[in-house]
Enzyme design. Structure first.
Site, short mmCIF file in Angstrom:
data_model
loop_
_atom_site.label_atom_id
_atom_site.label_comp_id
_atom_site.label_asym_id
_atom_site.label_seq_id
_atom_site.Cartn_x
_atom_site.Cartn_y
_atom_site.Cartn_z
N CYS A 329 0.84 -1.20 0.00
CA CYS A 329 0.00 0.00 0.00
C CYS A 329 0.87 1.26 0.00
O CYS A 329 1.52 1.56 -1.00
CB CYS A 329 -0.97 -0.04 1.17
SG CYS A 329 -2.36 1.12 0.96
N HIS A 427 -3.62 -5.32 1.34
CA HIS A 427 -3.38 -5.66 2.74
C HIS A 427 -3.87 -7.09 2.98
O HIS A 427 -4.79 -7.57 2.32
CB HIS A 427 -4.15 -4.72 3.67
CG HIS A 427 -3.64 -3.32 3.67
ND1 HIS A 427 -2.44 -2.97 4.24
CD2 HIS A 427 -4.18 -2.17 3.17
CE1 HIS A 427 -2.26 -1.66 4.10
NE2 HIS A 427 -3.29 -1.16 3.46
#
Length: 483
Positions: A329, A427
């Protein structure tokens, strides 16, 4: 339909864990129960079935109740993006960022969202199991409170007060907290739970008798200290590791000031073949097989921090010696050439150079991407599932060599041509056994043991429910739940 609230004398007293335990204990009895936290402040969040985000603790509690996470379970989420301000998320959607003073004035609006969510849950489930935040006795936060007694008073629900005896001073915590509440709030507290007790309960009994005589309120039970319980930590990074075998893969994660979703690393922490190290300020990055750049709520600020510690040079040196680097991310965005924040979403507007390891640039945009996804890693075509929570749009030629092919037809992330660098927006990718094993083999581990993280979490939730059954007054709990 009833509501029961758990409040704590301090942060980390055990509120989240107790609500998880109570949800599973009730669910095992056939009771329809739903977790609820009016207001949460955390950088670890989960994507919900309705396309929003909530605190990860509520997602774990939803699993305990055998429910899919929903934004009504945590209607107000505050994600700190500076020392004095936070992004405010209402019903799963970011609405604004504001400092603490401005948010104090905004609480009346936030409370409307809290009460609306609670009403919907109460109409759909037998029991709403509520978790408070921090302590109800923070004098400076009591005006306009929506997270603790302010909520309990508004919906007229009973409260259990939990305290951590392992820290010491448990009787002072309980009695002191009670004394600082108003008379109506004191009457709302229906009992105490003492958490993390070690030793002979008979030696504690005189203190319990005194507490009940002093306050006129019962001790609902004493929960033992459990050493090997590994549910996701909501705030501080959990650095405990299980017993390790001799063949270890060395993984290093630099801890950034605005690190987010550090629960990504829990499966590695629990893997018997991984030596996971979190590196703090002023520490050098040691020799490792894999360096992971984590998610961040302030990518440009954390990039500057990374450079100030010399970690950018350590990453470059690591790659020269054949090591692997993974960016997740915000960590993916750091791997590129530039990070642009024209709207000032994460601080002052402007641009910052990335590490220049992959040929792409990222522009932070107001619309946040929130979705649960599944697909296949470029590594071994391994199945992977995870979730996206990001405000950046990344473009550049490096994306042509994608890290993940998603089932919805999109590609995600990038890999370097030499195979040393991998970046992804996903994630939770280590939670999928096949993906975790493929990534560990890529990083240099040969005979990988497959570990099912979801099964480990389910086992621990069941153990928590057993603790409720064996150590708490279950008849009293059922009465408080209106059963």
């Amino acid at each position: 339909m009833s509501t029961l609230m758990v409040q704590g004398t301090t942060s980390d007293a055990g509120k989240s864990t107790l609500v998880t335990a109570l949800c599973r204990w009730l669910w095992r009895q056939g009771v329809s129960v739903v977790p609820f936290k009016p207001q949460n402040m955390a950088l670890n969040s989960a994507v919900t079935a309705d396309g929003g985000e909530i605190g990860r603790a509520q997602a774990v509690q939803a699993q305990a109740a055998n429910l899919a996470p929903h934004t009504d379970m945590n209607p107000v989420l505050l994600k700190p993006n500076s020392d004095t301000g936070s992004q405010v998320i209402i019903h799963g959607r970011a609405v604004t960022s504001m400092n603490a003073v401005a948010y104090h004035d905004y609480k009346a609006i936030a409370m409307q969202a809290v009460l609306a969510s609670h009403e919907r849950l109460k109409s759909a489930y037998q029991v709403v199991m509520v978790e408070g935040a921090g302590s109800p006795a923070e004098i400076n936060l009591r005006a306009g409170d929506i997270a603790n007694m302010g909520f309990a008073e508004a919906v007229d629900c009973p409260v259990l007060l939990i305290a951590d005896i392992n820290r010491g001073g448990v009787f002072a915590h309980l009695v002191g907290t009670l004394e600082l509440l108003s008379p109506s709030e004191q009457a709302r507290v229906k009992g105490f739970i003492i958490n993390r007790f070690r030793g002979d309960l008979a030696l504690l009994q005189p203190g319990l008798d005194w507490l009940e005589a002093r306050t006129g309120k019962p001790v609902i039970g004493v929960l033992p200290y459990v050493l090997d319980l590994h549910l996701e930590a909501e705030d501080g990074i959990d650095q405990r590791q299980v017993g390790k075998v001799e063949q270890l893969l060395k993984v290093v994660v630099p801890v950034l000031p605005r690190i987010s979703n550090h629960t990504d690393f829990d499966p590695l922490r629990l893997h018997p073949q991984v030596d996971l190290q979190f590196i703090g300020p002023g520490q050098a990055i040691p020799a490792a097989d894999l360096i992971i750049l984590p998610g961040s709520k302030s990518v440009r600020g954390d990039l500057a921090y990374l450079r100030s510690n010399g970690w950018d040079r350590a990453v470059a040196r690591h790659l020269r010696y054949g090591g692997k680097v993974l960016g997740i991310c915000g960590g993916l965005q750091m791997l590129g050439e530039q990070v642009h924040d024209p709207l000032g979403l994460e601080g002052a507007a402007g641009s910052s150079p990335g590490l220049g390891l992959l040929a792409f640039e990222t522009v932070l945009e107001e619309e946040k991407q929130l979705r649960n996804v599944s697909g296949r890693l470029s590594l071994e075509n391994a199945a992977v599932s995870g979730y996206e929570i990001h405000a950046g749009v990344t473009r550049g030629p490096a994306l042509e060599l994608a890290a993940v092919q998603l089932d919805d037809g999109r590609s995600d992330g990038a890999c370097s041509a030499d195979g040393q660098i991998l970046g992804t927006y996903l994630h939770g990718l280590f939670e999928t056994p096949a993906a975790c094993s493929a990534l560990l083999r890529w990083a240099g581990l040969e005979a990988v043991q497959e570990v099912d993280y979801h099964a480990l979490r389910e086992r621990d939730i069941e153990r928590l429910a057993d603790l409720v059954e064996h150590h708490l007054d279950t008849a009293a709990l059922r009465r408080l739940c209106g059963l």
